[in-house]
Write a protein that holds these residues in place. Structure first.
Motif, PDB file in Angstrom:
ATOM      1  N   LEU A 322      22.416  19.208 -10.778  1.00  0.00           N
ATOM      2  CA  LEU A 322      22.756  17.794 -10.595  1.00  0.00           C
ATOM      3  C   LEU A 322      21.765  17.124  -9.662  1.00  0.00           C
ATOM      4  CD1 LEU A 322      24.765  15.491 -11.138  1.00  0.00           C
ATOM      5  CD2 LEU A 322      26.099  16.308  -9.181  1.00  0.00           C
ATOM      6  N   SER A 323      21.387  17.840  -8.593  1.00  0.00           N
ATOM      7  CA  SER A 323      20.405  17.301  -7.648  1.00  0.00           C
ATOM      8  C   SER A 323      19.070  17.063  -8.334  1.00  0.00           C
ATOM      9  CB  SER A 323      20.230  18.282  -6.483  1.00  0.00           C
ATOM     10  OG  SER A 323      19.141  17.911  -5.668  1.00  0.00           O
ATOM     11  N   SER A 324      18.595  18.056  -9.074  1.00  0.00           N
ATOM     12  CA  SER A 324      17.299  17.929  -9.753  1.00  0.00           C
ATOM     13  C   SER A 324      17.327  16.827 -10.805  1.00  0.00           C
ATOM     14  CB  SER A 324      16.920  19.263 -10.410  1.00  0.00           C
ATOM     15  OG  SER A 324      16.787  20.281  -9.445  1.00  0.00           O
ATOM     16  N   LEU A 325      18.416  16.740 -11.535  1.00  0.00           N
ATOM     17  CA  LEU A 325      18.544  15.732 -12.587  1.00  0.00           C
ATOM     18  C   LEU A 325      18.581  14.328 -12.008  1.00  0.00           C
ATOM     19  CD1 LEU A 325      18.951  15.259 -15.631  1.00  0.00           C
ATOM     20  CD2 LEU A 325      21.417  15.427 -15.254  1.00  0.00           C
ATOM     21  N   THR A 326      19.314  14.160 -10.894  1.00  0.00           N
ATOM     22  CA  THR A 326      19.459  12.836 -10.283  1.00  0.00           C
ATOM     23  C   THR A 326      18.136  12.305  -9.772  1.00  0.00           C
ATOM     24  OG1 THR A 326      21.729  13.325  -9.628  1.00  0.00           O
ATOM     25  CG2 THR A 326      20.632  11.523  -8.485  1.00  0.00           C
ATOM     26  N   ILE A 327      17.421  13.124  -9.006  1.00  0.00           N
ATOM     27  CA  ILE A 327      16.159  12.634  -8.449  1.00  0.00           C
ATOM     28  C   ILE A 327      15.113  12.458  -9.540  1.00  0.00           C
ATOM     29  CG2 ILE A 327      15.174  14.901  -7.914  1.00  0.00           C
ATOM     30  CD1 ILE A 327      14.113  13.646  -5.305  1.00  0.00           C
TER      31      ILE A 327
END
Length: 508
Positions: A322-327
């Motif tokens: 989720l972190s990688s996708l969001t940024i």
């Protein structure tokens, strides 16, 4: 003739001018100025945006690299905090233009490079963003690969298993971005609380299971002199600044939706440096605790997740993904996709730009960039910091010193407008960029001038500010005294009729 309306410090086009420009080759629904209705982002939206972007693995591990180079924990955190305070200054200065005139970054660049020359800074930003897109896709790939390896014993025996995961995760990122830049608002609203709470839980787990802070927080600095410390400090500081130097350029993509200057300034001032510093400290504290718990320092959160039972690995992987996708969708796809779209606004769509960005990210080989910290901070961050610093300086000089926050908004969308200059290129901007890059590069060629390269972003910024301001003296594109008032209807009343009702989009 009045072509624009200024209300509470925000400038929009008149309905008549808006309709006249809609057929221009420099105009489409993504690049046009925002309307008053679209200035709807509150301070909390900007705080959530930054928190969601800062809570990423590169931020978590940034301090670890500095400690590997010899810093103690408070020197590393201090460097991170100072670097983010420094880069916050150009972020806020460029935010003002986006908020006041409602324009995205590629259109803002037309002001200081010309309608054709704007492709130079826009594509420079796009290349960097594509690189970051690849890095974060690789980080997410490692997390998913860890989950599958822990859950299925035969997974590691599958030929090319990492490449398979990378391809699938790459498709997920591009697929989400393909739907449009508005996805960042939804992802940010979900990611900020989920990742933030997860970081706090991890911090509490580390402290309670290690019986304290662990040995890293008591480890002294390895430097025996100030000279030794500064030799590492300045390149590390440049790396920290470069980390968000990308957003210092295209922050107008977000601030064009701000409700007011005050709301975006206050929110960004508190959220960026504090979130980066606190999250980096959590990374240090958790790693320190792993020495007590596991007998080794585990800086990589993906490797740490692998130490837990399968269900915890599953939850941890979701958070990392989720972190990688969001940024990625917010910081690393929208900006280059918009830059590619700006090459031909009438034919190239945002979705096409997102796809091209994803392909270019693969060509930059993110697995090599992340193979060691030297590649990351001295090669990747240091090199593009030298490129983006001068562009930041030109943007600041043009808006604040040359034009003094006044422009003719409609001319940014006219092929033969004042900001097209004579050939579509503002040669003064190109000269300032070349000089701003060339002087720091001397530090790579002449050992005695190494400090220029170690502080390339800072030197490039100030050199380009001075050179550009000098070259633009008396330029014809600058509004004459009183001209801004002639074309601007200033009012504190909300328009009774607003025919510009296109749905707002989000860029970054």
């Amino acid at each position: 003739m009045k072509t624009q309306i200024e209300q509470d410090g925000i400038v929009t086009l008149t309905d008549e001018t808006h309709n006249q420009l809609s057929g221009s080759d420099l105009w489409n629904e993504d690049l046009r100025p925002t309307t008053m209705k679209e200035h709807s982002w509150k301070g909390v939206n900007f705080a959530t945006l930054w928190i969601g972007m800062c809570l990423c693995i590169p931020a978590y591990t940034m301090a670890s690299g500095m400690m590997t180079l010899g810093m103690n924990w408070w020197q590393a955190i201090g460097t991170i905090f100072l670097g983010n305070v420094i880069v916050l200054i150009p972020i806020l200065l460029n935010s003002h233009a986006g908020t006041k005139f409602g324009i995205p970054y590629p259109v803002f660049a037309r002001l200081w490079f010309g309608d054709k020359g704007a492709h130079i800074p826009a594509l420079a930003r796009a290349i960097v963003a594509a690189g970051w897109f690849g890095i974060n896709t690789w980080i997410g790939t490692e997390a998913i690969d860890t989950l599958l390896s822990a859950s299925f014993s035969s997974w590691n025996g599958l030929a090319g298993h990492t490449a398979i995961v990378f391809a699938l995760f790459w498709l997920l990122n591009v697929g989400v971005a393909y739907k449009g830049p508005q996805a960042i608002k939804v992802l940010g609203a979900i990611a900020a609380p989920v990742i933030g709470i997860s970081a706090i839980i991890l911090f509490i787990w580390a402290y309670t299971n290690s019986g304290g802070w662990g040995p890293i927080l008591s480890t002294p600095s390895k430097f025996t002199s100030t000279r030794e410390f500064l030799a590492v400090f300045f390149p590390a500081l440049t790396g920290v600044i470069a980390f968000w130097a990308t957003l210092a350029l295209n922050i107008p993509d977000f601030c064009r939706y701000a409700r007011s200057q005050k709301s975006q300034m206050v929110a960004q001032t508190f959220s960026l440096p504090l979130t980066m510093s606190i999250f980096s400290f959590i990374g240090i504290a958790v790693t320190s605790a792993t020495i007590v718990i596991f007998g080794e320092a585990i800086w990589d959160p993906v490797a740490l997740v692998a130490k837990f039972p399968p269900f915890i690995i599953f939850l941890g992987t979701i958070v990392i993904v989720l972190s990688s996708l969001t940024i990625n969708v917010g910081a690393n796809i929208v900006a280059p996709a918009r830059a590619i779209e700006n090459l031909n606004p009438k034919k190239i769509t945002f979705a096409m730009g997102a796809l091209v960005t994803g392909i270019f990210a693969i060509l930059l080989q993110p697995w090599y960039i992340m193979s060691n910290f030297g590649n990351y901070i001295f090669g990747w961050l240091g090199t593009y910091g030298a490129l983006l610093g001068p562009i930041d300086g030109i943007a600041i000089a043009d808006y604040w010193l040359v034009r003094r926050r006044q422009m003719a908004l409609k001319d940014l969308y006219e092929v033969n407008g004042r900001y097209s200059y004579s050939t579509g290129f503002n040669k003064n901007g190109i000269y300032a960029l070349v000089i701003g890059v060339a002087i720091p590069v001397l530090g790579l060629l002449i050992p005695g001038l190494r400090f220029l390269w170690d502080n390339a972003w800072t030197f490039g910024l100030f050199i380009s500010i001075i050179v550009y301001t000098y070259l633009m003296r008396g330029d014809k594109s600058v509004l004459a005294p009183g001209e801004y008032e002639e074309i601007t209807l200033k009012t504190s009343e909300k328009p009774i009729i607003d025919s510009q009702t296109a749905d707002p989009t989000i860029t970054k």
